[in-house]
Design a protein around this motif. Structure first.
Motif, mmCIF file in Angstrom:
data_model
loop_
_atom_site.group_PDB
_atom_site.id
_atom_site.type_symbol
_atom_site.label_atom_id
_atom_site.label_comp_id
_atom_site.label_asym_id
_atom_site.label_seq_id
_atom_site.Cartn_x
_atom_site.Cartn_y
_atom_site.Cartn_z
ATOM 1 N N LYS A 243 0.861 -1.423 -0.031
ATOM 2 C CA LYS A 243 0.006 -0.046 -0.087
ATOM 3 C C LYS A 243 0.906 1.299 0.034
ATOM 4 O O LYS A 243 0.521 2.232 -0.844
ATOM 5 C CB LYS A 243 -0.917 0.121 1.258
ATOM 6 C CG LYS A 243 -2.272 1.021 1.170
ATOM 7 C CD LYS A 243 -3.105 0.770 2.412
ATOM 8 C CE LYS A 243 -4.229 1.871 2.099
ATOM 9 N NZ LYS A 243 -5.405 1.551 2.996
ATOM 10 N N PRO A 244 1.727 1.506 0.825
ATOM 11 C CA PRO A 244 2.822 2.699 0.900
ATOM 12 C C PRO A 244 3.358 2.692 -0.498
ATOM 13 O O PRO A 244 3.869 3.795 -1.160
ATOM 14 C CB PRO A 244 3.596 2.476 2.111
ATOM 15 C CG PRO A 244 2.875 1.610 2.941
ATOM 16 C CD PRO A 244 1.954 0.644 2.108
ATOM 17 N N LEU A 245 3.810 1.499 -0.712
ATOM 18 C CA LEU A 245 4.695 1.535 -2.154
ATOM 19 C C LEU A 245 3.778 1.714 -3.405
ATOM 20 O O LEU A 245 4.314 2.604 -4.092
ATOM 21 C CB LEU A 245 5.177 0.076 -2.467
ATOM 22 C CG LEU A 245 6.462 -0.111 -3.380
ATOM 23 C CD1 LEU A 245 7.475 0.499 -3.028
ATOM 24 C CD2 LEU A 245 6.592 -1.588 -3.761
ATOM 25 N N ILE A 246 2.369 1.572 -3.302
ATOM 26 C CA ILE A 246 1.734 2.127 -4.671
ATOM 27 C C ILE A 246 1.704 3.469 -4.404
ATOM 28 O O ILE A 246 1.675 4.176 -5.304
ATOM 29 C CB ILE A 246 0.361 1.223 -4.344
ATOM 30 C CG1 ILE A 246 0.778 -0.212 -5.008
ATOM 31 C CG2 ILE A 246 -0.627 1.922 -5.552
ATOM 32 C CD1 ILE A 246 -0.528 -1.098 -4.663
ATOM 33 N N ARG A 247 1.218 4.030 -3.402
ATOM 34 C CA ARG A 247 1.137 5.477 -3.001
ATOM 35 C C ARG A 247 2.295 6.265 -3.529
ATOM 36 O O ARG A 247 2.250 7.183 -4.073
ATOM 37 C CB ARG A 247 0.914 5.723 -1.489
ATOM 38 C CG ARG A 247 0.295 7.096 -1.155
ATOM 39 C CD ARG A 247 0.016 7.319 0.317
ATOM 40 N NE ARG A 247 -0.049 8.731 0.736
ATOM 41 C CZ ARG A 247 0.355 9.314 2.021
ATOM 42 N NH1 ARG A 247 0.638 8.341 2.828
ATOM 43 N NH2 ARG A 247 0.165 10.334 1.969
ATOM 44 N N ALA A 248 3.380 5.881 -3.116
ATOM 45 C CA ALA A 248 4.815 6.569 -3.314
ATOM 46 C C ALA A 248 5.088 6.477 -4.899
ATOM 47 O O ALA A 248 5.482 7.163 -5.465
ATOM 48 C CB ALA A 248 5.831 5.704 -2.622
ATOM 49 N N THR A 249 4.495 5.245 -5.709
ATOM 50 C CA THR A 249 4.632 5.117 -7.090
ATOM 51 C C THR A 249 3.733 6.249 -7.759
ATOM 52 O O THR A 249 4.168 6.877 -8.718
ATOM 53 C CB THR A 249 4.257 3.832 -7.398
ATOM 54 O OG1 THR A 249 4.968 2.786 -6.740
ATOM 55 C CG2 THR A 249 4.544 3.773 -8.781
ATOM 56 N N TYR A 250 2.497 6.254 -7.156
ATOM 57 C CA TYR A 250 1.756 7.439 -7.569
ATOM 58 C C TYR A 250 2.457 8.856 -7.496
ATOM 59 O O TYR A 250 2.125 9.759 -8.354
ATOM 60 C CB TYR A 250 0.277 7.318 -7.198
ATOM 61 C CG TYR A 250 -0.556 6.037 -7.708
ATOM 62 C CD1 TYR A 250 -0.328 5.843 -9.036
ATOM 63 C CD2 TYR A 250 -1.351 5.307 -6.838
ATOM 64 C CE1 TYR A 250 -1.100 4.715 -9.517
ATOM 65 C CE2 TYR A 250 -2.077 4.420 -7.307
ATOM 66 C CZ TYR A 250 -2.031 4.040 -8.587
ATOM 67 O OH TYR A 250 -2.977 2.886 -8.952
ATOM 68 N N MET A 251 2.713 8.914 -6.447
ATOM 69 C CA MET A 251 3.490 10.293 -6.077
ATOM 70 C C MET A 251 4.539 10.607 -6.869
ATOM 71 O O MET A 251 4.528 11.916 -7.531
ATOM 72 C CB MET A 251 4.023 10.317 -4.504
ATOM 73 C CG MET A 251 2.740 10.591 -3.544
ATOM 74 S SD MET A 251 3.470 10.219 -2.104
ATOM 75 C CE MET A 251 4.424 11.630 -1.789
ATOM 76 N N ASN B 214 1.023 19.777 -2.718
ATOM 77 C CA ASN B 214 1.733 18.641 -3.475
ATOM 78 C C ASN B 214 1.202 17.452 -2.943
ATOM 79 O O ASN B 214 1.190 16.573 -3.603
ATOM 80 C CB ASN B 214 3.239 18.606 -3.005
ATOM 81 C CG ASN B 214 3.598 19.997 -3.932
ATOM 82 O OD1 ASN B 214 3.320 20.586 -4.941
ATOM 83 N ND2 ASN B 214 4.832 20.848 -3.182
ATOM 84 N N ARG B 215 0.690 17.105 -1.821
ATOM 85 C CA ARG B 215 0.476 15.781 -1.164
ATOM 86 C C ARG B 215 -1.029 15.692 -1.452
ATOM 87 O O ARG B 215 -1.221 14.228 -1.749
ATOM 88 C CB ARG B 215 0.652 15.777 0.403
ATOM 89 C CG ARG B 215 1.744 15.397 0.666
ATOM 90 C CD ARG B 215 2.185 15.019 2.311
ATOM 91 N NE ARG B 215 1.332 15.753 3.086
ATOM 92 C CZ ARG B 215 1.745 16.826 3.782
ATOM 93 N NH1 ARG B 215 2.952 16.973 3.889
ATOM 94 N NH2 ARG B 215 0.883 17.613 4.746
ATOM 95 N N GLU B 216 -1.848 16.695 -1.548
ATOM 96 C CA GLU B 216 -3.450 16.462 -1.575
ATOM 97 C C GLU B 216 -3.872 16.760 -2.697
ATOM 98 O O GLU B 216 -4.841 16.215 -3.301
ATOM 99 C CB GLU B 216 -4.052 16.953 -0.273
ATOM 100 C CG GLU B 216 -3.486 16.316 1.293
ATOM 101 C CD GLU B 216 -4.330 17.176 2.091
ATOM 102 O OE1 GLU B 216 -5.231 18.086 1.870
ATOM 103 O OE2 GLU B 216 -3.985 17.009 3.483
ATOM 104 N N ALA B 217 -3.498 17.948 -3.415
ATOM 105 C CA ALA B 217 -4.182 18.458 -4.651
ATOM 106 C C ALA B 217 -3.513 18.169 -5.844
ATOM 107 O O ALA B 217 -4.295 18.300 -6.985
ATOM 108 C CB ALA B 217 -4.376 20.127 -4.365
ATOM 109 N N TRP B 218 -2.218 18.071 -5.965
ATOM 110 C CA TRP B 218 -1.390 18.128 -7.201
ATOM 111 C C TRP B 218 -1.717 16.731 -7.923
ATOM 112 O O TRP B 218 -1.961 16.892 -9.155
ATOM 113 C CB TRP B 218 0.111 18.076 -6.799
ATOM 114 C CG TRP B 218 0.898 17.684 -7.921
ATOM 115 C CD1 TRP B 218 1.590 16.562 -8.273
ATOM 116 C CD2 TRP B 218 1.124 18.406 -9.140
ATOM 117 N NE1 TRP B 218 2.373 16.594 -9.544
ATOM 118 C CE2 TRP B 218 1.994 17.940 -10.127
ATOM 119 C CE3 TRP B 218 0.580 19.976 -9.631
ATOM 120 C CZ2 TRP B 218 2.240 18.496 -11.444
ATOM 121 C CZ3 TRP B 218 0.972 20.207 -10.719
ATOM 122 C CH2 TRP B 218 1.852 19.619 -11.752
ATOM 123 N N LEU B 219 -1.981 15.674 -7.244
ATOM 124 C CA LEU B 219 -2.215 14.590 -8.202
ATOM 125 C C LEU B 219 -3.430 14.439 -8.944
ATOM 126 O O LEU B 219 -3.339 14.195 -9.983
ATOM 127 C CB LEU B 219 -2.307 13.386 -7.187
ATOM 128 C CG LEU B 219 -2.556 11.862 -7.999
ATOM 129 C CD1 LEU B 219 -1.576 11.698 -9.106
ATOM 130 C CD2 LEU B 219 -2.306 10.822 -6.892
#
Length: 378
Positions: A183-191, A336-341
């Motif tokens: 889960k953290p790995l996927i989140r970091a990948t999207y970031m 950058n954490r919440e709106a950029w993606l």
């Protein structure tokens, strides 16, 4: 003599532009974000992110090949209709301009916190914006030649950084591997992908219409992305192996701190200017491309014969937005954490998919309408 606004660039120049643009701000800020989420597995997230980036390049190539002689803004109007197309194009122009202003904010913040703390950020922003405005006014050919000249400098500095920091690398800092979980790995990948790849949609304002050998432009797009990915994976892995995952996550600019660790025989020390110059090169090209796209996009949306008259007024907006886009660094981090993606995904993923879907639907409709005619003529 100023370059023509619609001038062509070579395949080599396009590769370098994609490379330097993709490295951009990513090299300075993304190691901390990834380490905060994926810990010592941040480098794995970067590898996965590069893989996703190549899939996005494939998507952009498919969109660019729909109408090889048109830019993204022109395709919007052709596929979505006059008014919807213009609305989407204006939103795309706003995306490019506001993101360019955010990069200018990053530049001012970095300079006033790390190098020139007594200088007001307004002065830094105005001076750097003047260089960007000058480059965009001269046209894409001049920007491409500038990138071609700065590319060897970047490569030498990058190799020097890795070579000098190599003695301090400790492999145990990236162990155990895969400890953070999926889960953290996927989140970091999207970031990583949101910063590294999704924003390269702006090259649809250049690819393949402004490239002198369009048939070879696809390979150049892939090559520039792969080379940038290798550089970023190397920097992220080096930061974790030298600083450790926790220290990397706590730093605002981990790669800059990484360069401070260079110590060769107690003689060669404090040469973090290496990273600063590397970043100046990449952020200048990235900001220039964003600003060029916003100017060209607005000119094409309004069907203006020339885009140069727009450069100075939009440059003034660039500076103004850079001073108000983020009131402080905390707001910037939250954005950058919440709106950029979701913001970048709207233009970097949803819009290309929409254009492909509309083009596919129209092709099917054309085939159906031409079917009876072709049968009757037999």
């Amino acid at each position: 003599m100023p370059a023509d606004e619609n001038g062509n660039i070579s395949v080599r120049q396009f590769t370098i532009l994609v490379f330097l643009y993709s490295v951009g701000t990513t090299i300075l800020v993304i190691p901390a974000s990834l380490a905060e989420v994926a810990k010592q597995d941040a480098w794995i997230a970067a590898i996965l992110g590069v893989g996703l980036g190549l899939l996005l390049v494939k998507l952009y190539i498919a969109v660019g090949n729909l109408f090889p002689g048109l830019t993204l803004v022109e395709m919007n109007e052709k596929l979505l209709g006059k008014w919807i197309g213009k609305t989407v194009s204006l939103l795309f122009v706003f995306f490019a301009l506001i993101t360019a202003s955010e990069l200018l904010y990053f530049m001012g913040t970095f300079m006033t916190t790390q190098i020139m703390p007594e200088t007001p950020p307004q002065a830094i922003n105005i001076l750097f914006a003047l260089v960007v405005i000058m480059g965009v006014r001269l046209g894409i050919e001049v920007l491409a030649r500038t990138a071609e000249m700065l590319f060897p400098c970047f490569v030498v500095l990058f190799l020097g950084l890795i070579l000098y920091i190599a003695p301090q690398i400790e492999i145990r800092n990236i162990q155990p591997i895969f400890e953070t979980g999926m889960k953290p790995l996927i989140r970091a990948t999207y970031m990583f992908t949101s910063v590294f790849s999704l924003s390269t949609v702006v090259f649809l304002m250049v690819f393949p219409a402004s490239i002198n050998k369009p048939q070879k432009a696809r390979r150049a797009f892939y090559l520039g992305t792969i080379l940038a990915g290798i550089v970023l994976i190397t920097v992220i892995a080096s930061a974790i192996m030298v600083l450790g995952a926790d220290t990397t996550a706590r730093q605002v600019y981990p790669s800059y701190v990484l360069a401070k660790k260079i110590n060769i025989g107690n003689f060669l020390q404090h040469i973090e200017v290496i990273v600063a110059i590397m970043w100046f090169i990449t952020i200048f090209l990235k900001m220039s491309i964003y600003f060029y796209v916003s100017v060209k996009g607005l000119a094409q949306t309004l069907h203006l014969n020339e885009q140069r008259p727009l450069v100075l007024p939009m440059g003034m907006l660039l500076v103004v937005f850079s001073l108000i886009v983020h009131p402080n660094i905390i707001h910037s981090n939250i954005y950058n954490r919440e709106a950029w993606l979701p913001f970048v995904s709207t233009f970097g993923f949803a819009l290309p998919l929409l254009l492909l879907a509309v083009a596919s639907f129209r092709n099917k409709q054309n085939l159906k309408s031409s079917g009876p005619c072709s049968q009757g003529s037999e």
